[in-house]
Design a protein around this motif. Structure first.
Motif, PDB file in Angstrom:
ATOM      1  N   UNK A  51       0.822  -1.210   0.000  1.00  0.00           N
ATOM      2  CA  UNK A  51       0.000   0.000   0.000  1.00  0.00           C
ATOM      3  C   UNK A  51       0.855   1.259   0.000  1.00  0.00           C
ATOM      4  N   UNK A  52       1.997   1.238   0.686  1.00  0.00           N
ATOM      5  CA  UNK A  52       2.890   2.405   0.662  1.00  0.00           C
ATOM      6  C   UNK A  52       3.429   2.637  -0.746  1.00  0.00           C
ATOM      7  N   UNK A  53       3.768   1.543  -1.431  1.00  0.00           N
ATOM      8  CA  UNK A  53       4.256   1.668  -2.806  1.00  0.00           C
ATOM      9  C   UNK A  53       3.147   2.160  -3.732  1.00  0.00           C
ATOM     10  N   UNK A  58       0.735   6.749  -6.733  1.00  0.00           N
ATOM     11  CA  UNK A  58      -0.438   7.622  -6.873  1.00  0.00           C
ATOM     12  C   UNK A  58      -0.059   9.103  -6.835  1.00  0.00           C
ATOM     13  N   UNK A  59       0.810   9.489  -5.900  1.00  0.00           N
ATOM     14  CA  UNK A  59       1.149  10.914  -5.753  1.00  0.00           C
ATOM     15  C   UNK A  59       2.386  11.296  -6.570  1.00  0.00           C
ATOM     16  N   UNK A  60       3.095  10.281  -7.122  1.00  0.00           N
ATOM     17  CA  UNK A  60       4.232  10.578  -7.984  1.00  0.00           C
ATOM     18  C   UNK A  60       5.490  10.965  -7.265  1.00  0.00           C
ATOM     19  N   UNK A  61       5.655  10.567  -6.016  1.00  0.00           N
ATOM     20  CA  UNK A  61       6.870  10.913  -5.277  1.00  0.00           C
ATOM     21  C   UNK A  61       7.021   9.986  -4.084  1.00  0.00           C
ATOM     22  N   UNK A  62       8.260   9.654  -3.758  1.00  0.00           N
ATOM     23  CA  UNK A  62       8.525   8.841  -2.581  1.00  0.00           C
ATOM     24  C   UNK A  62       8.551   9.737  -1.342  1.00  0.00           C
ATOM     25  N   UNK A  70       4.910  15.743  -9.060  1.00  0.00           N
ATOM     26  CA  UNK A  70       4.180  15.340  -7.845  1.00  0.00           C
ATOM     27  C   UNK A  70       2.697  15.694  -7.987  1.00  0.00           C
ATOM     28  N   UNK A  71       1.803  14.746  -7.599  1.00  0.00           N
ATOM     29  CA  UNK A  71       0.357  14.959  -7.764  1.00  0.00           C
ATOM     30  C   UNK A  71      -0.394  15.045  -6.435  1.00  0.00           C
TER      31      UNK A  71
END
Length: 394
Positions: A51-53, A58-62, A70-71
């Motif tokens: 889920x973290x991955x 989803x947001x485009x950034x670690x 970044x979204x």
């Protein structure tokens, strides 16, 4: 350094060898529970990592990364329990984003256990497994008993499917229709009553057997059978080549009103029982052989000769038996109007009584149904699960 000597092994008075408490293995069930806990912990770590991955994609950034693509942004996590085939995961950490657009596919996949449980419940229940046993098996497989919502959805699904089934259209022409009823017990408050389920089992022009229709009735009456036959007509049936029945007066009256032109075969098994009840036990074997010999002839003419001889022989000795035999005489040999390959299938109501016997074997553990609707629904579900082989139709 000298190696210490091993301590001698001593035996107890009963001959057994004592073991050190530090070397004793845990009990089997305790060991299994320990393995289950380890497996659940491993699954929890895996799901949370997945889920973290997913959130990262989803947001485009670690975590802590700033990128021009970044979204969105992380917004901590919330916890909830989750049932998996491995067992219950408590306080699973589900990540979330500020905008609330993130939706984990991993969570959905593991959350699909209830439809699977519902399917298993259905299959086990219609196979005759008790409700308690279904719960025990589900507890073993899933680590948790089926939830109330899973059971509720199961009941709702069965009811909806049953309603669709009993409103479907029927074929216009059937080769054979067997009519008979079977009793079940339904609870009404603190009272229990017998409910008769009147049933029509049809054979189409290709020999396929199918339960056409059934309905609950307080008793086997002309009114109940008339309602069933009228519904058959309303749903498309306008021609039946042969109706096979027992000798119930209400049923026969309903057939005479709604299908007067249809040929009817009197169940010979029922007829034999009725005749034999008026014969002394010491003579029943001999008389039964002669009686069966009537309708085991290849041709109807030969059967009529044997019937006349039987009546002449026993008329004075057993007038009640002969009265019973001739009560429905014109319908005893109707089966001869059909191809010989059909005879063994249409001389009696065994086809539908065998179906009823199968249904009873699977529903006996229920005892009394809670409502008439639940009785009809479960009986329907069981009937749908029973394979009915084709019969030759000439």
């Amino acid at each position: 350094m000298p190696v210490p000597k091993k301590k001698p092994t001593t035996q107890s008075s009963d001959g057994s060898t004592p073991e050190s408490s530090s070397n004793t293995l845990p009990e089997q069930e305790e060991f299994r529970q320990h393995l289950r806990c380890l497996a659940v912990s491993a699954v929890q770590v895996l799901i949370e990592q997945v889920m973290r991955e997913e959130l990262e994609q989803c947001i485009g950034a670690s975590w802590g990364e700033y990128t021009p693509h970044r979204r969105g942004y992380r917004n901590g996590s919330y916890t909830r329990d989750l049932i998996t085939p491995t067992g219950r995961i408590e306080d699973l950490k589900v990540p979330r984003d500020r905008e609330g657009v993130f939706h984990s596919q991993a969570f959905e996949r593991y959350n699909r256990y209830e439809p699977a449980v519902a399917e298993a419940l259905t299959q086990m229940f219609v196979a005759g497994v008790s409700t308690q046993k279904v719960g025990e098996v589900t507890q073993t497989l899933m680590g948790v008993a089926p939830s109330a919502s899973a059971v509720s959805r199961l009941n709702q699904t069965l009811t909806e499917q049953f309603e669709i089934w009993r409103q479907r259209g029927l074929q216009s022409h059937y080769r054979v229709v067997y009519l008979d009823g079977v009793h079940f017990t339904v609870r009404h408050g603190t009272q229990t009553d017998a409910t008769m389920i009147l049933t029509a089992l049809g054979v189409d022009l290709e020999g396929n057997r199918e339960v056409l229709i059934f309905r609950a009735s307080a008793e086997e009456s002309k009114e109940g059978w008339s309602a069933l036959l009228q519904e058959m007509r309303t749903r498309g049936v306008n021609q039946i080549d042969l109706i096979v029945t027992d000798g119930h007066d209400g049923l026969l009256a309903a057939i005479a009103d709604l299908f007067p032109a249809t040929l009817r075969q009197r169940c010979l098994v029922h007829k034999q029982r009725n005749v034999m009840s008026a014969i002394p036990k010491r003579e029943q074997q001999e008389v039964m052989t002669e009686l069966k010999g009537i309708w085991q002839q290849e041709k109807k003419d030969d059967a009529l000769v044997n019937l006349a001889a039987f009546k002449a022989k026993y008329q004075k000795r057993y007038p009640e038996a002969i009265r019973s035999l001739t009560e429905d005489e014109e319908h005893l040999l109707t089966f001869y109007a059909f191809p010989s390959v059909m005879h063994r299938y249409i001389r009696s109501t065994n086809a539908i009584e065998s179906l009823f016997s199968n249904v009873r074997q699977r529903t006996d553990q229920i005892g009394a149904f809670t409502t008439e609707t639940s009785c009809l629904t479960i009986v329907w579900a069981v009937m749908q699960d029973i394979r009915l082989p084709k019969i030759p139709v000439g």
